[in-house]
Design a protein around this motif. Structure first.
Motif, mmCIF file in Angstrom:
data_model
loop_
_atom_site.group_PDB
_atom_site.id
_atom_site.type_symbol
_atom_site.label_atom_id
_atom_site.label_comp_id
_atom_site.label_asym_id
_atom_site.label_seq_id
_atom_site.Cartn_x
_atom_site.Cartn_y
_atom_site.Cartn_z
ATOM 1 N N MET A 1 0.791 -1.173 -0.031
ATOM 2 C CA MET A 1 -0.133 -0.010 0.170
ATOM 3 C C MET A 1 0.846 1.060 -0.040
ATOM 4 N N THR A 2 0.614 2.064 -0.934
ATOM 5 C CA THR A 2 1.131 3.442 -0.899
ATOM 6 C C THR A 2 1.124 4.444 0.300
ATOM 7 N N SER A 3 2.133 4.933 0.790
ATOM 8 C CA SER A 3 2.261 5.826 1.735
ATOM 9 C C SER A 3 1.867 7.075 1.145
ATOM 10 N N LEU A 4 0.670 7.763 1.212
ATOM 11 C CA LEU A 4 0.208 9.102 0.706
ATOM 12 C C LEU A 4 0.049 10.295 1.823
ATOM 13 N N ASP A 5 0.597 11.364 1.523
ATOM 14 C CA ASP A 5 0.263 12.410 2.355
ATOM 15 C C ASP A 5 -0.145 13.548 1.371
ATOM 16 N N VAL A 6 -1.212 14.024 1.894
ATOM 17 C CA VAL A 6 -2.053 15.178 1.141
ATOM 18 C C VAL A 6 -1.834 16.348 1.894
ATOM 19 N N PHE A 7 -1.532 17.384 1.057
ATOM 20 C CA PHE A 7 -1.355 18.960 1.732
ATOM 21 C C PHE A 7 -2.526 19.752 1.149
ATOM 22 N N SER A 8 -3.143 20.469 2.016
ATOM 23 C CA SER A 8 -4.081 21.618 1.386
ATOM 24 C C SER A 8 -3.889 22.706 2.423
ATOM 25 N N MET A 9 -4.503 23.938 1.994
ATOM 26 C CA MET A 9 -4.686 25.038 2.698
ATOM 27 C C MET A 9 -5.878 24.766 3.744
ATOM 28 N N TYR A 10 -7.001 24.070 3.174
ATOM 29 C CA TYR A 10 -8.299 24.363 3.649
ATOM 30 C C TYR A 10 -8.720 22.856 4.195
ATOM 31 N N SER A 11 -9.657 23.003 5.034
ATOM 32 C CA SER A 11 -10.553 21.975 5.727
ATOM 33 C C SER A 11 -11.109 21.004 4.260
ATOM 34 N N PRO A 12 -11.705 19.856 4.421
ATOM 35 C CA PRO A 12 -12.855 19.395 3.671
ATOM 36 C C PRO A 12 -14.111 20.378 3.268
ATOM 37 N N ALA A 13 -14.168 21.289 4.369
ATOM 38 C CA ALA A 13 -15.428 21.875 4.199
ATOM 39 C C ALA A 13 -15.328 22.995 2.944
ATOM 40 N N ALA A 14 -13.991 23.249 2.454
ATOM 41 C CA ALA A 14 -13.895 24.075 1.433
ATOM 42 C C ALA A 14 -14.080 23.215 0.297
ATOM 43 N N GLY A 15 -14.697 23.579 -1.004
ATOM 44 C CA GLY A 15 -15.275 23.120 -1.707
ATOM 45 C C GLY A 15 -14.110 22.714 -2.659
ATOM 46 N N SER A 16 -13.088 23.494 -3.029
ATOM 47 C CA SER A 16 -11.956 22.864 -3.787
ATOM 48 C C SER A 16 -11.161 21.846 -3.128
ATOM 49 N N THR A 17 -10.937 21.834 -2.050
ATOM 50 C CA THR A 17 -10.292 20.835 -1.350
ATOM 51 C C THR A 17 -11.015 19.412 -1.076
ATOM 52 N N ARG A 18 -12.352 19.771 -0.801
ATOM 53 C CA ARG A 18 -13.039 18.745 -1.076
ATOM 54 C C ARG A 18 -13.462 17.860 -2.313
ATOM 55 N N VAL A 19 -13.320 18.353 -3.344
ATOM 56 C CA VAL A 19 -13.687 18.050 -4.408
ATOM 57 C C VAL A 19 -12.042 17.196 -5.295
ATOM 58 N N ARG A 20 -11.173 18.193 -4.917
ATOM 59 C CA ARG A 20 -9.995 17.764 -5.651
ATOM 60 C C ARG A 20 -8.908 16.692 -4.837
ATOM 61 N N ILE A 21 -9.377 16.616 -3.416
ATOM 62 C CA ILE A 21 -8.604 15.490 -2.701
ATOM 63 C C ILE A 21 -9.605 14.565 -2.028
ATOM 64 N N TYR A 22 -10.448 15.043 -1.141
ATOM 65 C CA TYR A 22 -11.277 14.252 -0.246
ATOM 66 C C TYR A 22 -11.908 13.437 -0.925
ATOM 67 N N ASP A 23 -12.638 13.992 -2.051
ATOM 68 C CA ASP A 23 -13.756 13.299 -2.723
ATOM 69 C C ASP A 23 -13.030 12.071 -3.335
ATOM 70 N N TRP A 24 -11.935 12.153 -3.953
ATOM 71 C CA TRP A 24 -10.879 11.048 -4.649
ATOM 72 C C TRP A 24 -10.664 10.013 -3.549
ATOM 73 N N LEU A 25 -9.985 10.405 -2.333
ATOM 74 C CA LEU A 25 -9.759 9.507 -1.216
ATOM 75 C C LEU A 25 -11.056 8.487 -0.635
ATOM 76 N N GLU A 26 -12.017 9.275 -0.890
ATOM 77 C CA GLU A 26 -13.474 8.485 -0.559
ATOM 78 C C GLU A 26 -13.594 7.601 -1.587
ATOM 79 N N HIS A 27 -13.733 7.952 -2.752
ATOM 80 C CA HIS A 27 -14.147 6.959 -3.835
ATOM 81 C C HIS A 27 -13.214 5.882 -4.144
ATOM 82 N N LEU A 28 -11.796 6.076 -3.808
ATOM 83 C CA LEU A 28 -10.985 5.093 -4.065
ATOM 84 C C LEU A 28 -10.948 4.119 -2.878
ATOM 85 N N GLY A 29 -11.460 4.693 -1.834
ATOM 86 C CA GLY A 29 -11.193 3.909 -0.334
ATOM 87 C C GLY A 29 -9.529 4.101 0.264
#
Length: 346
Positions: A1-29
């Motif tokens: 399993m790949t060790s992945l670090d994600v960096f963002s300015m904002y929490s997932p409450a911010a639309g861009s962060t949610r769409v570009r990072i956290y929705d992908w993490l959720e979709h791919l598990g």
């Protein structure tokens, strides 16, 4: 399993962060070590000043977090105070780094941007990453000046999370126009005020704003037809499905050309007829979902009326085509192999 670090300015409450990072993490598990700076919803000066202690701790943390040998995905920036050195260090030291952006940040002339590096900050980040992920062709063209490996991955949706509009069930209901966005982007509606009031006078149509709950003085004249619905993750999709025609206006400016047409994809997933401005990524999105494109000088009132007065069967056909366009061109399923290849070292 790949060790992945994600960096963002904002929490997932911010639309861009949610769409570009956290929705992908959720979709791919996928699990990832999360570095959200101070976990704030935005980086406005007042927000930063009102969270001084959290900001100070976050700034110290992000400047020393170890990333050697790990895969890194960074969305936009890692620190509001960096002139690019923080982002450059993280992206260069990682075992594999992907830098993702979905706005024309290089055109942002806000005071904070001018003080902390302007476009140079993002040039350094793009040049330091192994892979650059741009949300559309306009952004990719800019990034290609500084990076060798630039890939376009649009913002994506899962159509299965969106209930479809029941055109037949809405045939006898009061017509409802809908706009989805945030308080900061409601400015794009102001040129439509007169046109929307004409539609209201002719049809009784109301305008549903799925946005922030605050009143906007620029839209005060729309109050006779305006219904504000606060955006919530659990409720916005159902609100789209209880609407008839969706609006996607956008000014033709350098910054707006970098936007990624996300609201149009959401409208299409819900099977809504869409009237929008063919600016930047909007143009391809409107074409792919069968939306109606309006250029400067076109009559928005007539265009909206054209959509409102279509027969039930016509609107059902528009809805099916819009959903199919999203599934083919903008779904997680369509882009998952490309995202994994860009971000992960499997």
């Amino acid at each position: 399993m790949t060790s992945l670090d994600v960096f963002s300015m904002y929490s997932p409450a911010a639309g861009s962060t949610r769409v570009r990072i956290y929705d992908w993490l959720e979709h791919l598990g996928l699990e990832a070590a999360e570095h959200q700076f101070a976990g704030l919803p935005n980086a406005g000066v007042s927000t930063l000043l009102s969270h001084r202690s959290e900001v100070a701790r976050a700034e110290a943390r992000v400047r020393r977090v170890p990333v050697e040998g790990r895969s890194v995905l960074m969305s936009r920036e890692a620190s509001p105070f960096s002139r690019g050195a923080v982002e450059e260090r993280i992206l260069r030291q990682a075992g594999h780094s992907a830098y993702d952006f979905d706005d024309a940040l290089f055109h942002d002339v806000s005071p904070r941007r001018r003080v902390f590096g302007g476009s140079r900050k993002f040039e350094r980040a793009v040049a330091a990453a192994d892979v650059v992920i741009a949300g559309n062709a306009y952004l990719a063209e800019w990034a290609a000046q500084f990076a060798d490996d630039v890939r376009i991955i649009p913002s994506c949706v899962d159509p299965g999370h969106y209930p479809m509009v029941d055109a037949a069930g809405r045939a006898d209901k009061q017509p409802t126009l809908v706009w989805l966005g945030s308080g900061s982007t409601e400015q794009y509606l102001t040129p439509l005020v007169d046109a929307l009031l004409r539609v209201h006078a002719r049809t009784g149509a109301r305008l549903k704003l799925i946005s922030s709950p605050q009143e906007n003085p620029a839209l005060a004249r729309l109050e006779p037809m305006l219904d504000r619905v606060p955006w919530t993750a659990a409720g916005f999709a159902a609100e789209l499905a209880q609407s008839d025609v969706a609006l996607a206006p956008l000014d033709d400016t350098p910054y707006a050309r970098g936007k990624c047409a996300y609201k149009i994809l959401q409208y299409g997933a819900a099977g809504l007829p869409v009237v929008g401005s063919p600016v930047g990524a909007n143009e391809a999105a409107l074409d792919r979902i069968g939306g109606l494109s309006l250029t400067e000088g076109d009559d928005w009132a007539e265009a909206v009326m054209q959509m409102l007065t279509k027969s039930t069967s016509e609107r059902e056909a528009i809805g099916r085509a819009a959903r199919a366009g999203v599934e083919q061109h903008y779904s997680f399923a369509a882009w998952a192999p490309h995202w994994r290849d860009a971000v992960l070292q499997d």
